[in-house]
Design a protein around this motif. Sequence first.
Motif, PDB file in Angstrom:
ATOM      1  N   HIS A 280       0.772  -1.208   0.051  1.00 17.85           N
ATOM      2  CA  HIS A 280      -0.062  -0.134   0.204  1.00 17.85           C
ATOM      3  C   HIS A 280       0.887   1.457  -0.116  1.00 17.85           C
ATOM      4  CE1 HIS A 280      -3.485  -2.193   0.778  1.00 17.85           C
ATOM      5  NE2 HIS A 280      -2.859  -2.853   1.578  1.00 17.85           N
ATOM      6  N   LYS A 281       2.397   1.279  -0.356  1.00 21.68           N
ATOM      7  CA  LYS A 281       2.821   2.401  -0.406  1.00 21.68           C
ATOM      8  C   LYS A 281       2.597   3.478  -1.387  1.00 21.68           C
ATOM      9  CE  LYS A 281       7.883   3.579  -0.913  1.00 21.68           C
ATOM     10  NZ  LYS A 281       9.320   3.149  -1.240  1.00 21.68           N
ATOM     11  N   THR A 282       2.587   4.321  -1.043  1.00 20.23           N
ATOM     12  CA  THR A 282       2.228   5.595  -1.845  1.00 20.23           C
ATOM     13  C   THR A 282       2.904   5.694  -3.134  1.00 20.23           C
ATOM     14  OG1 THR A 282       1.587   6.995  -0.104  1.00 20.23           O
ATOM     15  CG2 THR A 282       1.499   7.982  -1.939  1.00 20.23           C
ATOM     16  N   ILE A 283       2.184   5.738  -4.285  1.00 16.68           N
ATOM     17  CA  ILE A 283       3.093   5.905  -5.599  1.00 16.68           C
ATOM     18  C   ILE A 283       3.857   7.056  -5.265  1.00 16.68           C
ATOM     19  CG2 ILE A 283       2.834   6.254  -7.941  1.00 16.68           C
ATOM     20  CD1 ILE A 283       0.073   5.095  -7.902  1.00 16.68           C
ATOM     21  N   SER A 284       5.278   6.888  -5.693  1.00 18.19           N
ATOM     22  CA  SER A 284       6.201   7.726  -5.828  1.00 18.19           C
ATOM     23  C   SER A 284       6.954   7.899  -6.986  1.00 18.19           C
ATOM     24  CB  SER A 284       7.077   7.625  -4.445  1.00 18.19           C
ATOM     25  OG  SER A 284       8.468   8.284  -4.334  1.00 18.19           O
ATOM     26  N   PRO A 285       7.789   8.884  -7.274  1.00 15.99           N
ATOM     27  CA  PRO A 285       8.674   8.661  -8.579  1.00 15.99           C
ATOM     28  C   PRO A 285      10.067   7.878  -8.206  1.00 15.99           C
ATOM     29  CG  PRO A 285       8.840  10.806  -7.364  1.00 15.99           C
ATOM     30  CD  PRO A 285       7.603  10.057  -6.754  1.00 15.99           C
ATOM     31  N   TYR A 286      10.171   7.793  -6.843  1.00 14.33           N
ATOM     32  CA  TYR A 286      11.242   7.176  -6.560  1.00 14.33           C
ATOM     33  C   TYR A 286      11.558   5.494  -6.537  1.00 14.33           C
ATOM     34  CZ  TYR A 286      12.279  12.028  -5.305  1.00 14.33           C
ATOM     35  OH  TYR A 286      12.364  13.281  -5.059  1.00 14.33           O
ATOM     36  N   THR A 287      12.469   4.924  -6.643  1.00 16.21           N
ATOM     37  CA  THR A 287      12.538   3.615  -6.554  1.00 16.21           C
ATOM     38  C   THR A 287      12.557   3.047  -4.921  1.00 16.21           C
ATOM     39  OG1 THR A 287      13.792   3.373  -8.480  1.00 16.21           O
ATOM     40  CG2 THR A 287      13.549   1.408  -7.129  1.00 16.21           C
ATOM     41  N   MET A 288      13.190   3.861  -4.173  1.00 14.33           N
ATOM     42  CA  MET A 288      13.334   3.624  -2.746  1.00 14.33           C
ATOM     43  C   MET A 288      13.388   5.008  -2.080  1.00 14.33           C
ATOM     44  SD  MET A 288      13.132   1.309  -0.524  1.00 14.33           S
ATOM     45  CE  MET A 288      13.555   1.078   1.301  1.00 14.33           C
ATOM     46  N   GLU A 289      12.953   5.244  -1.156  1.00 19.23           N
ATOM     47  CA  GLU A 289      13.105   6.560  -0.150  1.00 19.23           C
ATOM     48  C   GLU A 289      13.021   6.118   1.310  1.00 19.23           C
ATOM     49  OE1 GLU A 289      10.109   9.688  -0.735  1.00 19.23           O
ATOM     50  OE2 GLU A 289       9.156   8.254  -1.881  1.00 19.23           O
ATOM     51  N   GLY A 290      13.562   7.007   2.103  1.00 16.88           N
ATOM     52  CA  GLY A 290      13.492   6.729   3.534  1.00 16.88           C
ATOM     53  C   GLY A 290      14.660   7.371   4.270  1.00 16.88           C
ATOM     54  N   TYR A 291      14.593   7.194   5.784  1.00 20.66           N
ATOM     55  CA  TYR A 291      15.613   7.668   6.408  1.00 20.66           C
ATOM     56  C   TYR A 291      17.036   6.729   6.745  1.00 20.66           C
ATOM     57  CZ  TYR A 291      12.500  11.328   8.000  1.00 20.66           C
ATOM     58  OH  TYR A 291      12.061  12.531   8.072  1.00 20.66           O
ATOM     59  N   LEU A 292      18.098   7.136   6.504  1.00 21.94           N
ATOM     60  CA  LEU A 292      19.387   6.471   6.681  1.00 21.94           C
ATOM     61  C   LEU A 292      20.203   7.250   7.485  1.00 21.94           C
ATOM     62  CD1 LEU A 292      19.834   5.071   2.978  1.00 21.94           C
ATOM     63  CD2 LEU A 292      19.201   3.901   4.779  1.00 21.94           C
ATOM     64  N   TYR A 293      21.213   6.757   7.943  1.00 21.47           N
ATOM     65  CA  TYR A 293      22.370   7.250   8.887  1.00 21.47           C
ATOM     66  C   TYR A 293      23.314   7.240   7.952  1.00 21.47           C
ATOM     67  CZ  TYR A 293      19.584   7.488  13.068  1.00 21.47           C
ATOM     68  OH  TYR A 293      18.461   7.828  13.950  1.00 21.47           O
ATOM     69  N   VAL A 294      24.242   8.289   7.627  1.00 24.63           N
ATOM     70  CA  VAL A 294      25.216   8.313   6.847  1.00 24.63           C
ATOM     71  C   VAL A 294      26.582   8.527   7.739  1.00 24.63           C
ATOM     72  CG1 VAL A 294      26.274   9.591   4.895  1.00 24.63           C
ATOM     73  CG2 VAL A 294      23.888   8.993   4.915  1.00 24.63           C
ATOM     74  N   GLN A 295      27.718   7.955   7.507  1.00 24.76           N
ATOM     75  CA  GLN A 295      28.756   7.994   8.392  1.00 24.76           C
ATOM     76  C   GLN A 295      29.678   9.242   7.674  1.00 24.76           C
ATOM     77  OE1 GLN A 295      32.130   5.435   8.032  1.00 24.76           O
ATOM     78  NE2 GLN A 295      32.178   5.009  10.270  1.00 24.76           N
ATOM     79  N   GLU A 296      29.949  10.189   8.601  1.00 26.04           N
ATOM     80  CA  GLU A 296      30.559  11.302   8.053  1.00 26.04           C
ATOM     81  C   GLU A 296      31.974  11.664   9.179  1.00 26.04           C
ATOM     82  OE1 GLU A 296      28.161  14.857   8.159  1.00 26.04           O
ATOM     83  OE2 GLU A 296      26.688  14.001   6.379  1.00 26.04           O
ATOM     84  N   LYS A 297      32.734  12.131   8.271  1.00 24.89           N
ATOM     85  CA  LYS A 297      34.164  12.341   8.849  1.00 24.89           C
ATOM     86  C   LYS A 297      34.036  13.742   9.570  1.00 24.89           C
ATOM     87  CE  LYS A 297      37.280   8.908   6.213  1.00 24.89           C
ATOM     88  NZ  LYS A 297      38.116   8.779   5.605  1.00 24.89           N
ATOM     89  N   ARG A 298      34.561  13.818  10.823  1.00 26.46           N
ATOM     90  CA  ARG A 298      34.549  15.024  11.364  1.00 26.46           C
ATOM     91  C   ARG A 298      36.047  15.452  12.247  1.00 26.46           C
ATOM     92  NH1 ARG A 298      29.191  16.797  12.561  1.00 26.46           N
ATOM     93  NH2 ARG A 298      27.822  16.160  10.725  1.00 26.46           N
ATOM     94  N   HIS A 299      36.371  16.519  12.509  1.00 29.59           N
ATOM     95  CA  HIS A 299      37.657  16.676  13.125  1.00 29.59           C
ATOM     96  C   HIS A 299      38.024  15.774  14.393  1.00 29.59           C
ATOM     97  CE1 HIS A 299      38.247  20.101  10.805  1.00 29.59           C
ATOM     98  NE2 HIS A 299      37.146  20.633  11.219  1.00 29.59           N
ATOM     99  N   PHE A 300      36.860  15.276  15.119  1.00 27.95           N
ATOM    100  CA  PHE A 300      37.167  14.773  16.477  1.00 27.95           C
ATOM    101  C   PHE A 300      36.994  13.181  16.164  1.00 27.95           C
ATOM    102  CE2 PHE A 300      32.900  16.555  16.048  1.00 27.95           C
ATOM    103  CZ  PHE A 300      32.115  15.267  16.177  1.00 27.95           C
ATOM    104  N   GLY A 301      36.645  12.850  14.892  1.00 31.20           N
ATOM    105  CA  GLY A 301      36.300  11.404  14.432  1.00 31.20           C
ATOM    106  C   GLY A 301      35.281  11.200  13.387  1.00 31.20           C
ATOM    107  N   THR A 302      34.490  10.290  13.636  1.00 31.21           N
ATOM    108  CA  THR A 302      33.394  10.064  12.835  1.00 31.21           C
ATOM    109  C   THR A 302      31.950  10.301  13.722  1.00 31.21           C
ATOM    110  OG1 THR A 302      33.646   7.620  13.106  1.00 31.21           O
ATOM    111  CG2 THR A 302      34.859   8.425  11.252  1.00 31.21           C
ATOM    112  N   SER A 303      31.005  10.383  12.824  1.00 34.81           N
ATOM    113  CA  SER A 303      29.788  10.732  13.193  1.00 34.81           C
ATOM    114  C   SER A 303      28.598  10.206  12.418  1.00 34.81           C
ATOM    115  CB  SER A 303      29.286  12.051  13.787  1.00 34.81           C
ATOM    116  OG  SER A 303      29.262  12.779  12.822  1.00 34.81           O
ATOM    117  N   TRP A 304      27.375   9.640  12.945  1.00 36.98           N
ATOM    118  CA  TRP A 304      26.314   9.238  11.880  1.00 36.98           C
ATOM    119  C   TRP A 304      25.426  10.290  11.944  1.00 36.98           C
ATOM    120  CZ3 TRP A 304      26.902   4.652   9.508  1.00 36.98           C
ATOM    121  CH2 TRP A 304      27.933   3.807   9.771  1.00 36.98           C
TER     122      TRP A 304
END
Length: 491
Positions: free
Chosen positions: A226-250
């Motif tokens: 019953h997912k709403t018709i969307s122009p995207y094949t997939m969509e939603g929330y993800l945590y992306v690993q990013e590099k910071r001065h003090f290390g990495t964060s999500w």
Amino acid sequence: MGLPALEFSDCCLDSPHFRETLKSHEAELDKTNKFIKELIKDGKSLITALKNLSSAKRKFADSLNEFKFQCIGDAETDDEMCIARSLQEFATVLRNLEDERIRMIENASEVLITPLEKFRKEQIGAAKADSQVDLVRQHFYEVSLEYVFKVQEVQERKMFEFVEPLLAFLQGLFTFYHHGYELAKDFGDFKTQLTISIQNTRNRFEGTRSEVESLMKKMKENPLEHKTISPYTMEGYLYVQEKRHFGTSWVKHYCTYQRDSKQITMVPFDQKSGGKGGEDESVTLKSCTRRKTDSIEKRFCFDVEAVDRPGVITMQALSEEDRRLWMEAMDGREPVYNSNKDSQSEGTAQLDSIGFSIIRKCIHAVETRGINEQGLYRIVGVNSRVQKLLSVLMDPKTASETETDICAEWEIKTITSALKTYLRMLPGPLMMYQFQRSFIKAAKLENQESRVSEIHSLVHRLPEKNRQMLQLLMNHLAKYAGGLGKKCVKC
């Protein structure tokens, strides 16, 4: 009983009886004076309370007037328009009523407080002042006559000058309530229309509630259908690993992916505001690989390589199922478990001649030496031994040897674990991510003939090498399930 009468003739005698009568009149005037003082105090408190009440009701009316209903949809029904303007109508009625209340309050001081104060001070106060005649009553007959006259006058005046302001105040109240009655009559037509609109809206709500509740239950049971018709094949929330001065964060992102353009868009999410937390970033997908569980401290991770961005983007899904859906959408592949990278052909699992050779060798060893073993494909081998066997089997130098050549030194559980591990190392599952839902749906069909027909159709939609490998495995599993004498199955 009432007060005894005061006679002018008693003034000259100045008898004890006259004195007692005069004191009773003085006591009554003193009682009246105290009562009027309390009444004035209570009247002022009442006026103050009415002012505060009026102020509160005006503020309430202002709040009603400021609120605007927002109905669902572009067009509003007559009932919705009637309900939408109801709060403004309520505010108008309350304001009109408070205008009349303010007029009543403004008149209350003039018609009630001022006359009572005047009567108390000018009449009762003057009579009390005249009571000093006691000091000179023996010598001033004329003064006592004037005092008796004043006392009698005040006693008579209080019958109208005291009651008349109260009557005027009550008349103001009646006028206020009558004005409210007239407002209620004028409001009657809109009240009737609003009542009908509210009832119509309630009836429509009750009529559709069961349908909406049924739809909600269906969506809970199978949200993907019953997912709403969307122009995207997939969509939603993800945590992306990013590099910071003090290390990495999500950092939490709302991500979308379009298979046709291979476009991934990442929108940063601000936890505090609950909205967008930065600029969008879009990249073009090159590859997607599931992240090994033992290679990172987070679960449900996968790596994305982009055409237009250097390095690897590591993402974390919300669950194992969510990761599976993202990898399916991006045509993701399993990680390579063999660490031998000396040549381009080594350490890579593929459905090529080497891959088929490895699977055939494992199957032949199992069918000739271990088909009757307990826990076949359930009991796992030692990981170091499994990896060592895979290294030998995937080495191009040994891969060209006869397909039946797996030494007896290798335990059956090591061989079965190597077979399973090699299949996991393939870029994608044999039955392919894109057909997973279709296979599951077909397997749930109640009619056996329809179920077999649909699965057969799906199998023949697989790429040729996938189908050949699947047939090889199914024949082997059929032998294991039914014994070596069982006829082989055909895909």
